[in-house]
Write an enzyme that holds these catalytic residues in place. Structure first.
Site, mmCIF file in Angstrom:
data_model
loop_
_atom_site.group_PDB
_atom_site.id
_atom_site.type_symbol
_atom_site.label_atom_id
_atom_site.label_comp_id
_atom_site.label_asym_id
_atom_site.label_seq_id
_atom_site.Cartn_x
_atom_site.Cartn_y
_atom_site.Cartn_z
ATOM 1 N N ASP A 1 34.216 -38.398 36.681
ATOM 2 C CA ASP A 1 34.669 -37.498 37.741
ATOM 3 C C ASP A 1 36.048 -37.950 38.213
ATOM 4 O O ASP A 1 36.531 -39.017 37.858
ATOM 5 C CB ASP A 1 33.649 -37.397 38.870
ATOM 6 C CG ASP A 1 33.357 -38.719 39.548
ATOM 7 O OD1 ASP A 1 34.087 -39.680 39.300
ATOM 8 O OD2 ASP A 1 32.403 -38.784 40.335
ATOM 9 N N ASP B 1 24.341 -34.065 37.998
ATOM 10 C CA ASP B 1 24.357 -35.531 38.105
ATOM 11 C C ASP B 1 24.023 -35.918 39.529
ATOM 12 O O ASP B 1 24.244 -35.138 40.460
ATOM 13 C CB ASP B 1 25.739 -36.086 37.742
ATOM 14 C CG ASP B 1 26.705 -35.974 38.918
ATOM 15 O OD1 ASP B 1 26.888 -36.984 39.626
ATOM 16 O OD2 ASP B 1 27.250 -34.878 39.155
ATOM 17 N N CYS C 1 3.523 -39.606 33.095
ATOM 18 C CA CYS C 1 4.843 -40.052 32.625
ATOM 19 C C CYS C 1 4.715 -40.901 31.368
ATOM 20 O O CYS C 1 3.757 -41.669 31.211
ATOM 21 C CB CYS C 1 5.553 -40.839 33.728
ATOM 22 S SG CYS C 1 7.214 -41.376 33.274
ATOM 23 N N CYS D 1 7.184 -43.111 30.357
ATOM 24 C CA CYS D 1 8.201 -44.165 30.358
ATOM 25 C C CYS D 1 7.574 -45.550 30.183
ATOM 26 O O CYS D 1 6.366 -45.743 30.354
ATOM 27 C CB CYS D 1 9.032 -44.116 31.644
ATOM 28 S SG CYS D 1 8.247 -44.882 33.088
ATOM 29 N N CYS E 1 5.545 -46.823 33.299
ATOM 30 C CA CYS E 1 4.219 -46.227 33.509
ATOM 31 C C CYS E 1 3.221 -46.639 32.438
ATOM 32 O O CYS E 1 2.014 -46.702 32.694
ATOM 33 C CB CYS E 1 4.348 -44.705 33.568
ATOM 34 S SG CYS E 1 5.131 -44.144 35.099
ATOM 35 N N HIS F 1 11.861 -45.573 35.446
ATOM 36 C CA HIS F 1 10.903 -44.480 35.669
ATOM 37 C C HIS F 1 11.580 -43.258 36.279
ATOM 38 O O HIS F 1 11.386 -42.127 35.805
ATOM 39 C CB HIS F 1 9.761 -44.922 36.577
ATOM 40 C CG HIS F 1 8.958 -43.753 37.076
ATOM 41 N ND1 HIS F 1 8.059 -43.072 36.280
ATOM 42 C CD2 HIS F 1 9.013 -43.078 38.260
ATOM 43 C CE1 HIS F 1 7.569 -42.048 36.963
ATOM 44 N NE2 HIS F 1 8.123 -42.029 38.156
#
Length: 369
Positions: A92, A265, A303, A305, A308, A334
């Protein structure tokens, strides 16, 4: 080199699936971009980002200019090599940080003089300087220098600000030196529909690879933000990506996609993780709370991930209470995966043409009204 491929449009909303091609690979939209402000996504390694399927990440021009300096990063071979990330990067312009972080600032037509939030030293950023810095950093997508008006702000102030942003865009285009970097223009205009349209029309005069919507999610009520999206997204070109800056809560992601936004974002997932809060399919969970001391279940049974699959709420609460660094690592993994996976589910729902039902079901489970 830069091309946006429109793959599928939802017949019942403005949502769509696309693919944007860059020198460091392509990414599919709608996409959530993890924020790596200082050339790192806080508490998460590039390898872990790849494992959770982060397709593109964002870094910040203001912070990298102040520390370690864009010339050092250029000497290192550019931002991709410096941080060892081989997928697309967006930087940015630093406009938002100048207006929100700088101790003192003086905005003029030439640019902005401000004091560093790090040491109080005085600096000057102009559209030309911002292009020079971002050209040195070497991200795939770079943002034009803009003035992000605060909320609330009076009409005349926002009008002057949006008009200056349009003039600055012309200077950015003239100063941009690298064909292997896509320059996106930024639409401003605060919460005034006519100023949003005015800004959009002036920005869209330039045939750029993509366009961003700035100056939202800065304190205005969410319905107001959605009104602004309803006002300007329909006049944005279909064949270019649309990027809503600084937005990352699950409800705003879904509402943004439904209105035709492609890119998002936000620092939210890593920031709340460091405070012991996680996003789950059943809503937010504050893991540091005593209620989870003997909770031996996963953070979110839905989840996929690493966190998890391998750790319990009780263990994660222990890490938080013990001030262990691993707590920030596991909770950040996560939360990022939760939002990235949400966007994967959104894409599938667009394919299946049931995105509105998906939104309603998700809101009901998460606990949104």
């Amino acid at each position: 080199m830069f091309e946006f491929e429109l793959i599928k449009e939802d017949p019942r909303s403005k949502a769509r699936i696309g693919k944007f091609h860059t020198p460091h690979g392509s990414f599919e939209t709608p996409v959530f971009m993890p924020v790596g402000t200082q050339a790192t996504v806080k508490a998460v390694t590039p390898k872990e980002l790849e494992e959770i399927n982060a397709q593109i990440i964002l870094s910040n021009t203001y912070h990298l200019y102040l520390r370690p300096g864009h010339n050092l990063i250029k000497e290192a071979g550019g931002l991709h090599k410096f941080m060892n990330w081989n997928r697309p990067i967006l930087t940015d312009s630093g406009g938002f940080q100048v207006f929100s972080l700088a101790e003192l600032r003086d905005i003029k037509e030439e640019g902005v003089t401000f004091q560093s939030h790090l040491d109080g030293s005085t600096h000057f950023l102009s559209p030309e300087r911002v292009m020079e810095i971002q050209n040195a950093l070497g991200a795939d997508i770079i943002m034009a220098f803009d003035e992000c008006a605060p909320y609330p702000a009076d009409y005349e102030y926002v009008k002057r600000s949006a008009e200056r942003t349009s003039r600055w865009l012309k200077r950015c285009i003239q100063a941009h030196r690298r064909e292997d970097q896509a320059l996106f223009g930024i639409i401003q205009g605060g919460t005034y529909a006519d100023l949003r349209k005015m800004s959009a029309e002036s920005v869209l005069e330039h045939d750029l690879p993509g366009y961003a919507i700035g100056g939202l999610s800065v304190g205005e009520p969410k319905p107001v933000m959605y009104d602004m999206l309803d006002c300007i997204v329909p006049i944005m070109p279909k064949n270019k990506p649309r990027y809503l800056m600084g937005v990352g809560s699950p409800d705003c992601l879904l509402e943004g996609v439904l209105r035709g936004v492609d890119m998002f974002d936000c620092v939210l997932p890593t920031r709340v993780a460091r405070n012991g809060t996680v996003l789950t399919s059943r809503g937010k969970v504050v893991v540091r709370n005593a209620a989870y001391e003997r909770d031996f279940s996963a953070l979110d049974p839905e989840c996929d991930c690493y966190t998890c699959k391998n750790f319990t709420r009780a263990y994660l609460r222990h890490l938080i209470k013990a001030n262990e660094i691993l707590a920030s690592v596991l909770l950040s993994i996560h939360n990022l995966r939760f939002l990235i996976r949400l966007m994967e589910k959104v894409k599938q729902a667009i394919w299946n043409e049931n995105l509105i039902e998906f939104r309603n079901d998700f809101f009901a489970k998460f606990g949104y009204e």
